[in-house]
Design a protein around this motif. Structure first.
Motif, PDB file in Angstrom:
ATOM      1  N   VAL A 166      -7.105   5.090  -0.933  1.00 45.18           N
ATOM      2  CA  VAL A 166      -6.107   6.099  -0.567  1.00 45.18           C
ATOM      3  C   VAL A 166      -6.673   7.506  -0.791  1.00 45.18           C
ATOM      4  CG1 VAL A 166      -3.880   7.075  -1.220  1.00 45.18           C
ATOM      5  CG2 VAL A 166      -4.117   4.608  -0.979  1.00 45.18           C
ATOM      6  N   PHE A 177       6.424   5.832  -8.806  1.00 41.58           N
ATOM      7  CA  PHE A 177       6.511   7.177  -8.245  1.00 41.58           C
ATOM      8  C   PHE A 177       7.140   8.155  -9.249  1.00 41.58           C
ATOM      9  CE2 PHE A 177       8.898  10.119  -5.269  1.00 41.58           C
ATOM     10  CZ  PHE A 177       7.782  10.732  -4.727  1.00 41.58           C
ATOM     11  N   ALA A 197       4.682   9.079 -11.908  1.00 39.12           N
ATOM     12  CA  ALA A 197       3.668  10.016 -11.405  1.00 39.12           C
ATOM     13  C   ALA A 197       4.220  11.444 -11.395  1.00 39.12           C
ATOM     14  CB  ALA A 197       3.215   9.592 -10.005  1.00 39.12           C
ATOM     15  N   ILE A 198       5.458  11.612 -10.913  1.00 38.96           N
ATOM     16  CA  ILE A 198       6.061  12.943 -10.902  1.00 38.96           C
ATOM     17  C   ILE A 198       6.209  13.448 -12.335  1.00 38.96           C
ATOM     18  CG2 ILE A 198       8.135  14.283 -10.348  1.00 38.96           C
ATOM     19  CD1 ILE A 198       8.612  12.605  -7.984  1.00 38.96           C
ATOM     20  N   ILE A 219       0.950   7.617   3.692  1.00 40.83           N
ATOM     21  CA  ILE A 219       2.107   6.780   3.335  1.00 40.83           C
ATOM     22  C   ILE A 219       2.812   6.325   4.603  1.00 40.83           C
ATOM     23  CG2 ILE A 219       4.338   6.723   2.148  1.00 40.83           C
ATOM     24  CD1 ILE A 219       3.338   9.086   0.475  1.00 40.83           C
ATOM     25  N   TYR A 249       0.848   3.720   6.715  1.00 34.58           N
ATOM     26  CA  TYR A 249       1.046   2.359   6.202  1.00 34.58           C
ATOM     27  C   TYR A 249       2.477   1.885   6.464  1.00 34.58           C
ATOM     28  CZ  TYR A 249      -3.416   2.185   3.641  1.00 34.58           C
ATOM     29  OH  TYR A 249      -4.743   2.138   3.304  1.00 34.58           O
ATOM     30  N   MET A 309       0.833  -1.216   0.000  1.00 31.86           N
ATOM     31  CA  MET A 309       0.000   0.000   0.000  1.00 31.86           C
ATOM     32  C   MET A 309       0.868   1.266   0.000  1.00 31.86           C
ATOM     33  SD  MET A 309      -3.175  -0.418  -0.362  1.00 31.86           S
ATOM     34  CE  MET A 309      -3.885   1.167   0.088  1.00 31.86           C
ATOM     35  N   ILE A 310       2.082   1.147   0.553  1.00 32.28           N
ATOM     36  CA  ILE A 310       2.975   2.307   0.566  1.00 32.28           C
ATOM     37  C   ILE A 310       3.197   2.800  -0.867  1.00 32.28           C
ATOM     38  CG2 ILE A 310       5.317   3.097   1.127  1.00 32.28           C
ATOM     39  CD1 ILE A 310       5.369   0.861   3.273  1.00 32.28           C
ATOM     40  N   ILE A 311       3.401   1.845  -1.792  1.00 36.38           N
ATOM     41  CA  ILE A 311       3.674   2.224  -3.183  1.00 36.38           C
ATOM     42  C   ILE A 311       2.439   2.883  -3.811  1.00 36.38           C
ATOM     43  CG2 ILE A 311       4.344   1.341  -5.458  1.00 36.38           C
ATOM     44  CD1 ILE A 311       5.710  -0.978  -3.828  1.00 36.38           C
ATOM     45  N   VAL A 312       1.253   2.322  -3.533  1.00 38.02           N
ATOM     46  CA  VAL A 312       0.016   2.915  -4.071  1.00 38.02           C
ATOM     47  C   VAL A 312      -0.125   4.348  -3.549  1.00 38.02           C
ATOM     48  CG1 VAL A 312      -2.493   2.712  -4.162  1.00 38.02           C
ATOM     49  CG2 VAL A 312      -1.080   0.654  -4.239  1.00 38.02           C
ATOM     50  N   CYS A 313       0.141   4.512  -2.248  1.00 38.37           N
ATOM     51  CA  CYS A 313       0.020   5.834  -1.607  1.00 38.37           C
ATOM     52  C   CYS A 313       1.005   6.848  -2.159  1.00 38.37           C
ATOM     53  CB  CYS A 313       0.328   5.707  -0.122  1.00 38.37           C
ATOM     54  SG  CYS A 313      -1.063   5.301   0.863  1.00 38.37           S
ATOM     55  N   LEU A 314       2.113   6.370  -2.703  1.00 38.21           N
ATOM     56  CA  LEU A 314       3.110   7.297  -3.226  1.00 38.21           C
ATOM     57  C   LEU A 314       2.622   8.023  -4.469  1.00 38.21           C
ATOM     58  CD1 LEU A 314       6.444   5.295  -2.816  1.00 38.21           C
ATOM     59  CD2 LEU A 314       5.937   7.524  -1.817  1.00 38.21           C
ATOM     60  N   MET A 315       1.603   7.481  -5.145  1.00 38.65           N
ATOM     61  CA  MET A 315       1.141   8.094  -6.408  1.00 38.65           C
ATOM     62  C   MET A 315       0.621   9.515  -6.210  1.00 38.65           C
ATOM     63  SD  MET A 315       2.058   5.915  -8.516  1.00 38.65           S
ATOM     64  CE  MET A 315       3.257   5.238  -7.392  1.00 38.65           C
ATOM     65  N   PRO A 316      -0.316   9.757  -5.268  1.00 37.38           N
ATOM     66  CA  PRO A 316      -0.756  11.150  -5.066  1.00 37.38           C
ATOM     67  C   PRO A 316       0.390  12.070  -4.658  1.00 37.38           C
ATOM     68  CG  PRO A 316      -2.297   9.631  -4.035  1.00 37.38           C
ATOM     69  CD  PRO A 316      -1.118   8.810  -4.465  1.00 37.38           C
ATOM     70  N   LEU A 317       1.318  11.568  -3.825  1.00 36.53           N
ATOM     71  CA  LEU A 317       2.458  12.397  -3.441  1.00 36.53           C
ATOM     72  C   LEU A 317       3.294  12.739  -4.674  1.00 36.53           C
ATOM     73  CD1 LEU A 317       4.110  13.620  -1.007  1.00 36.53           C
ATOM     74  CD2 LEU A 317       5.517  11.570  -1.148  1.00 36.53           C
ATOM     75  N   GLY A 318       3.499  11.744  -5.548  1.00 37.46           N
ATOM     76  CA  GLY A 318       4.268  11.982  -6.769  1.00 37.46           C
ATOM     77  C   GLY A 318       3.628  13.060  -7.630  1.00 37.46           C
ATOM     78  N   LEU A 376       1.147   3.498 -12.183  1.00 33.89           N
ATOM     79  CA  LEU A 376       1.330   2.128 -11.697  1.00 33.89           C
ATOM     80  C   LEU A 376       1.379   1.141 -12.861  1.00 33.89           C
ATOM     81  CD1 LEU A 376      -1.028   2.125  -8.564  1.00 33.89           C
ATOM     82  CD2 LEU A 376       1.447   1.795  -8.539  1.00 33.89           C
ATOM     83  N   THR A 402      -1.111  14.445   1.418  1.00 34.21           N
ATOM     84  CA  THR A 402      -0.840  13.252   0.608  1.00 34.21           C
ATOM     85  C   THR A 402       0.270  12.404   1.225  1.00 34.21           C
ATOM     86  OG1 THR A 402       0.783  14.371  -0.804  1.00 34.21           O
ATOM     87  CG2 THR A 402      -1.508  14.424  -1.536  1.00 34.21           C
ATOM     88  N   ILE A 412      -5.751  13.239  -9.859  1.00 31.51           N
ATOM     89  CA  ILE A 412      -4.566  12.635  -9.243  1.00 31.51           C
ATOM     90  C   ILE A 412      -4.622  11.110  -9.305  1.00 31.51           C
ATOM     91  CG2 ILE A 412      -3.464  12.258  -6.996  1.00 31.51           C
ATOM     92  CD1 ILE A 412      -3.969  15.205  -6.369  1.00 31.51           C
TER      93      ILE A 412
END
Lengths: 295, 152
Positions: free
Chosen positions: B17, B64, B67-68, B101, B104, A103-112, B51, B97, B43
């Motif tokens: 999320v 990641f 996404a950036i 993270i 988790y 889930m950490i990786i999924v959560c990184l998407m909005p941060l990215g 992904l 956001t 987003i």
């Protein structure tokens, strides 16, 4: 060997499918419900507390909500308080930890995405500071000169090579494990730095980000230094730094850190493989007879 | 996990999320959930594409980074999409956001505790100096180069 399989889990090349398996919901919805509700509760409490700031001269200890979140998460998980309070194990069983990992990786998407929106408007500033961005990547080698002598003083042998070669995020873990094997002294060393970073890195860099301006180093340079190759450490570091400094706008601190972090991600493997590993072996050969008392 | 199953699972998890972030964004930064919803939809769409790209493109780049990269392209000063894209995504606070993270991450750390006990306190101490060295090594080099360039 239990270590072998767990190292493979976290390395990039293996288990591309296995890594995502915990996210399957079929027949496991109760575990998912527990995991995500627990995170929701942690987030609500952390955000309700908000950012706390304690001044220390011109710097500050800044505690941002994400730092509470990591501590609450650590406390609630099955090996911490759960080991003593059986009722808690019902709320947060091992499965919750297993689901949380991908889930950490999924959560990184909005941060990215948010980082993209911060980086892009600073596009021209970043291009202007290009040489500094590229050269400060070599500054990451500072770890070798500081941590290697200390490791030798503590009596470590070849473990020191793995432990001090770099901040040891996944790419380094992969390289050292590949080069020396997971059960070698170097492999144990790199694992130590990797795990310490996973456990304490966010808290450490969150606090350091608020205090680092005390050194007199320019906030822009500190912003770049926050990009150490881990999204969560970089975020904690730059968010705390941005709270404290007034000379540079918050957006610029965050965007310089994110850009530096991306560069570390892109160049890190090559710097470790072609510069850091040969350099630390050379220094080890010179220093270990003097400090480590090796003949 | 095959392609459709992966996409479906990723979408489900992204929506979860998204909800957690929207609630945190309301609690911590007072942004109305409904007002932030369109930005979150954008987003999450970028997140899903990222992904999938990370799975499909054999470059070993983390999702990641995609996404950036996508968000940067949409928000560049010379992109026609900049205004509208920033207008919606600005309603989601950056720190909001980041909090899930770490929640988790905290919950998952127990999985690695045994191995940490195994490596011993000396390696933990060395790691702390590694952190210092990496940070200040980079900061000092960057400070010198930025000074030479006349930027600071």
């Amino acid at each position: 060997m239990p270590e072998n399989s767990s190292i493979d889990d976290s390395s990039e090349e293996t288990g591309e499918n296995g890594r995502w398996d915990p996210l399957r919901t079929a027949g496991r919805w109760s575990f998912h419900l527990k995991a995500h509700l627990l995170v929701l509760v942690i987030v609500v409490i952390a955000e309700a507390i908000g950012t706390l700031e304690y001044s220390v001269g011109p710097g500050a200890v800044v505690i941002i909500p994400m730092l509470y979140a990591v501590v609450f998460g650590m406390l609630l998980s099955y090996r911490a308080l759960g080991a003593y309070i059986t009722q808690l194990q019902q709320v947060a069983p091992k499965e919750v930890s297993v689901i949380s990992s991908p889930m950490i990786i999924v959560c990184l998407m909005p941060l990215g995405v948010k980082y993209g929106t911060l980086v892009a408007p600073s596009f021209w500033e970043i291009v202007g500071a290009g040489p500094a961005f590229l050269l400060q990547e070599l500054g990451n080698l500072g770890t070798i000169f500081i941590a290697l002598p200390i490791a030798l003083l503590l009596g470590l042998k070849r473990e020191a090579i793995g432990a001090a070669v770099s901040i040891a995020r996944e790419p380094t873990l992969g390289i050292i494990t590949d080069l020396y094997g997971p059960d070698s002294p170097e492999g144990i060393g790199v694992l130590g730095t990797y795990l310490t970073g996973t456990l304490l890195g966010t808290l450490f860099f969150g606090l350091l980000g608020g205090l680092a301006p005390l050194t007199g180093i320019h906030p822009l340079a500190l912003s770049m230094a926050c990009g150490i190759g881990s999204a969560s450490m970089m975020t904690a570091c730059s968010a705390s730094l941005a709270q404290v400094v007034t000379a540079v706008p918050e957006e610029q601190v965050l965007s310089f850190a994110a850009t530096s972090n991306l560069l570390t991600g892109l160049t890190g493997v090559y710097v470790v493989l072609f510069v850091a590993v040969p350099l630390i072996n050379k220094l080890y050969a010179i220093m270990s007879p003097i400090i480590g008392g090796e003949q | 996990m095959e392609r459709t199953a992966f996409t479906l699972n990723a979408l489900k998890m992204l929506i979860i999320v998204g909800i957690i972030i929207l609630v945190g964004n309301q609690v911590g930064y007072g942004v109305n959930i409904l007002a932030a919803l369109p930005g979150m939809a954008i987003i999450l769409a970028i997140g899903l594409v990222s992904l999938i790209l990370a799975q499909e493109i054999p470059l070993k780049l983390p999702a990641f980074a995609y996404a950036i990269f996508i968000a940067t392209l949409l928000a560049l000063p010379f992109s026609p999409t900049q205004d509208i894209f920033l207008q919606f995504t600005d309603r989601i606070n950056f720190l909001a956001t980041a909090t899930p993270i770490l929640a988790y991450a905290g919950l998952s750390i127990s999985l690695q505790m045994d191995r940490l006990k195994q490596v011993g306190w000396k390696l933990v101490l060395v790691a702390v100096f590694v952190f210092f060295g990496t940070f200040f090594g980079s900061a000092i080099v960057a400070h010198i180069v930025l000074s030479l360039q006349g930027i600071i």
